[in-house]
Scaffold this motif. Structure first.
Motif, PDB file in Angstrom:
ATOM      1  N   SER A 173       0.844  -1.198   0.000  1.00 57.03           N
ATOM      2  CA  SER A 173       0.000   0.000   0.000  1.00 57.03           C
ATOM      3  C   SER A 173       0.882   1.252   0.000  1.00 57.03           C
ATOM      4  O   SER A 173       2.058   1.181   0.387  1.00 57.03           O
ATOM      5  N   LEU A 174       0.283   2.390  -0.408  1.00 63.34           N
ATOM      6  CA  LEU A 174       1.057   3.634  -0.442  1.00 63.34           C
ATOM      7  C   LEU A 174       1.606   3.946   0.951  1.00 63.34           C
ATOM      8  O   LEU A 174       2.766   4.336   1.110  1.00 63.34           O
ATOM      9  N   LYS A 175       0.765   3.697   1.970  1.00 64.20           N
ATOM     10  CA  LYS A 175       1.180   4.006   3.340  1.00 64.20           C
ATOM     11  C   LYS A 175       2.447   3.229   3.707  1.00 64.20           C
ATOM     12  O   LYS A 175       3.399   3.784   4.244  1.00 64.20           O
ATOM     13  N   ARG A 229       8.440   2.836   4.357  1.00 62.69           N
ATOM     14  CA  ARG A 229       9.764   2.292   3.996  1.00 62.69           C
ATOM     15  C   ARG A 229      10.705   3.422   3.531  1.00 62.69           C
ATOM     16  O   ARG A 229      11.881   3.473   3.890  1.00 62.69           O
ATOM     17  N   ALA A 230      10.134   4.336   2.711  1.00 62.32           N
ATOM     18  CA  ALA A 230      10.944   5.468   2.216  1.00 62.32           C
ATOM     19  C   ALA A 230      11.491   6.273   3.386  1.00 62.32           C
ATOM     20  O   ALA A 230      12.644   6.707   3.389  1.00 62.32           O
ATOM     21  N   ASP A 231      10.651   6.436   4.395  1.00 62.45           N
ATOM     22  CA  ASP A 231      11.028   7.182   5.589  1.00 62.45           C
ATOM     23  C   ASP A 231      12.161   6.462   6.327  1.00 62.45           C
ATOM     24  O   ASP A 231      13.147   7.072   6.741  1.00 62.45           O
ATOM     25  N   LYS A 232      11.982   5.156   6.467  1.00 65.91           N
ATOM     26  CA  LYS A 232      12.972   4.345   7.181  1.00 65.91           C
ATOM     27  C   LYS A 232      14.328   4.356   6.467  1.00 65.91           C
ATOM     28  O   LYS A 232      15.386   4.414   7.085  1.00 65.91           O
ATOM     29  N   LEU A 233      14.270   4.323   5.128  1.00 65.47           N
ATOM     30  CA  LEU A 233      15.512   4.339   4.343  1.00 65.47           C
ATOM     31  C   LEU A 233      16.130   5.736   4.296  1.00 65.47           C
ATOM     32  O   LEU A 233      17.218   5.926   3.777  1.00 65.47           O
TER      33      LEU A 233
END
Ligand code: HAM
Length: 420
Positions: free
Chosen positions: A361-363, A368-372
């Motif tokens: 899902s987009l969420k 994941r983008a945030d974590k990376l």
């Protein structure tokens, strides 16, 4: 049962690798600036090279080498250090016939069967630099200047440079006899190993960690008081050149170094932030090593930096991890192909981009983008794509903008590069 790594052999994981790459890159830049060239030497050598080079009666050769017979019965050893191997390569390829002065550096793993503890491993990495062919004290100072400059460039602070002179083949025997006479009177205080060393290699008693042995050598005669005129002059000039370069040093008359090849200048760089294994670098001059391993009379000097110890001292606030420039969040099966083409183009341009492979899902993609810690997220939704557009979100200031798909590659390159 799960297979684990061997004791004293470490993995260097991707989240630590930035530090290693930074240190290696800086070493290459600094050393090459000082006229050094890289040399790569084998990890396995004939045991004899180290036995003769480092010395039969040293701790390394006596008990710390990974030695085994290969299928033809040759005795081979995993290199415990690089100096002897570099000297061997220099002789074997007769590099001295081309130019008498050679400046080499080498980066790689060494192996010693020591008791593992913090700062001491069985496989560890060294950055090693050597100058072959000159005994001028200016070179002793020059190589120390390079070392200190490098350690400062990577951000190390509060280091202490310790130096000593160990004399030469001519004056050392007198000192050796003096130490034997001195220690014989104290032999009841010495551990079993040192009692044996008294006969084979009395200087090694200085390196012994046993308390009673340390107590026995408190008033031992100092090598510096026994070196001959030439060695004194040489050492005097080394000190002058160090001072002329603005370096401060401490004279450590007890430093004898753990390898037998040393003559004259010996040095260590220590950090009191390191605990018991406090030497970041050890080095010195070795004017007899080449002859010991069957070569002509060629002088040499060098040092080796312990990379694990150095890396543990790097400034904590420096960021070494490379985060993605861009994360592509994809919505809908139709879009994935477009995203796949785009990410391939970005990778070819050297832009670190990540993509969701699992149709999440987009969420969860945003999570994941945030974590990376991606700098931007490109949201490619079916609806936007139909309009020939996609949404670019700046993860730092949380601003968003719609940008046209056409020319997307150039727009992304431009944005990402602006901050590279
Ligand atoms: P070394 O003093 O045996 O000298 O080692 C140099 C450095 O390697 C030490 O100061 C330490 O930082 C690191 N080191 C040594 N053993 C270990 C270990 N078991 N685990 C982690 N780090 C370690 C030499 O090796 C000489 N070849 C140096 C040299 C070059 N002398 C002249 N040229």
């Amino acid at each position: 049962m799960e297979i684990k790594a061997i004791r004293g052999f470490n993995d260097i994981l991707p989240d630590e690798i930035g530090k290693w790459q930074f240190v290696e890159k800086t070493a290459r830049e600094v050393f090459e600036g000082f006229g050094f060239s890289e040399i790569r030497i084998p990890i396995l050598e004939r045991t004899e090279l180290f036995a003769r080079g480092i010395g039969e009666a040293t701790d390394i050769v006596e008990k710390e080498m990974y030695t085994f017979a290969d299928k033809s019965g040759n005795s081979l050893t995993l290199r415990p250090e690089a100096t002897a191997s570099m000297a061997r390569a220099y002789l074997e390829h007769q590099i001295y016939t081309f130019d008498p002065v050679a400046k080499f550096y080498c980066i790689g793993p060494m192996f010693r069967y020591e008791r593992p503890q913090k700062g001491r491993y069985r496989q560890f990495y060294q950055i090693d630099a050597e100058v072959f062919g000159v005994d001028n004290p200016m070179v002793d100072a020059e190589i120390i200047v390079m070392l200190i400059h490098f350690l400062e460039r990577v951000g190390l602070e509060k280091l202490e440079l310790q130096i000593n002179s160990l004399g030469c083949r001519k004056c050392r025997p007198r000192y050796r006899q003096e130490i034997i006479n001195f220690l014989k009177k104290k032999s009841f205080q010495l551990c079993e190993d040192c009692q044996r060393r008294l006969e084979t290699n009395p200087l090694r008693v200085f390196d012994c960690k046993v308390e009673t042995c340390q107590a026995a050598i408190v008033d031992a005669p100092k090598v510096i008081d026994f070196i001959d005129r030439e060695c004194q002059d040489h050492f005097g000039k080394v000190k002058e050149y160090l001072e002329a370069a603005g370096l401060t040093y401490i004279l450590n008359p007890r430093m004898v170094r753990g390898l037998d090849y040393y003559t004259r200048t010996a040095f260590e760089v220590v950090s009191y932030q390191l605990g018991s294994q406090n030497a970041v670098t050890g080095g010195g001059r070795y004017d007899n090593l080449f002859q010991e391993i069957g070569g002509p009379d060629i002088p040499g000097i060098g040092f080796a930096i312990g990379m694990e110890r150095l890396i543990s001292l790097l400034p904590k606030d420096k960021v070494f991890i490379q985060h993605p420039h861009l994360f592509i969040a994809v919505l809908g099966d139709e879009t994935i192909k477009k995203a796949y083409q785009l990410i391939n183009q970005l990778h070819l341009e050297g832009i670190r981009a990540e993509l969701d492979y699992e149709g999440k899902s987009l969420k969860s993609q945003m999570r994941r983008a945030d974590k990376l810690k991606a700098r931007y997220v490109l949201i490619m939704g079916e609806e936007e794509l139909k309009k020939g557009r996609a949404v670019l979100r700046n993860m730092e200031d949380k601003s968003q903008e719609e940008i046209p798909i056409e020319g997307l590659l150039n727009a992304l390159k431009e944005k990402v590069r602006r901050k590279v």
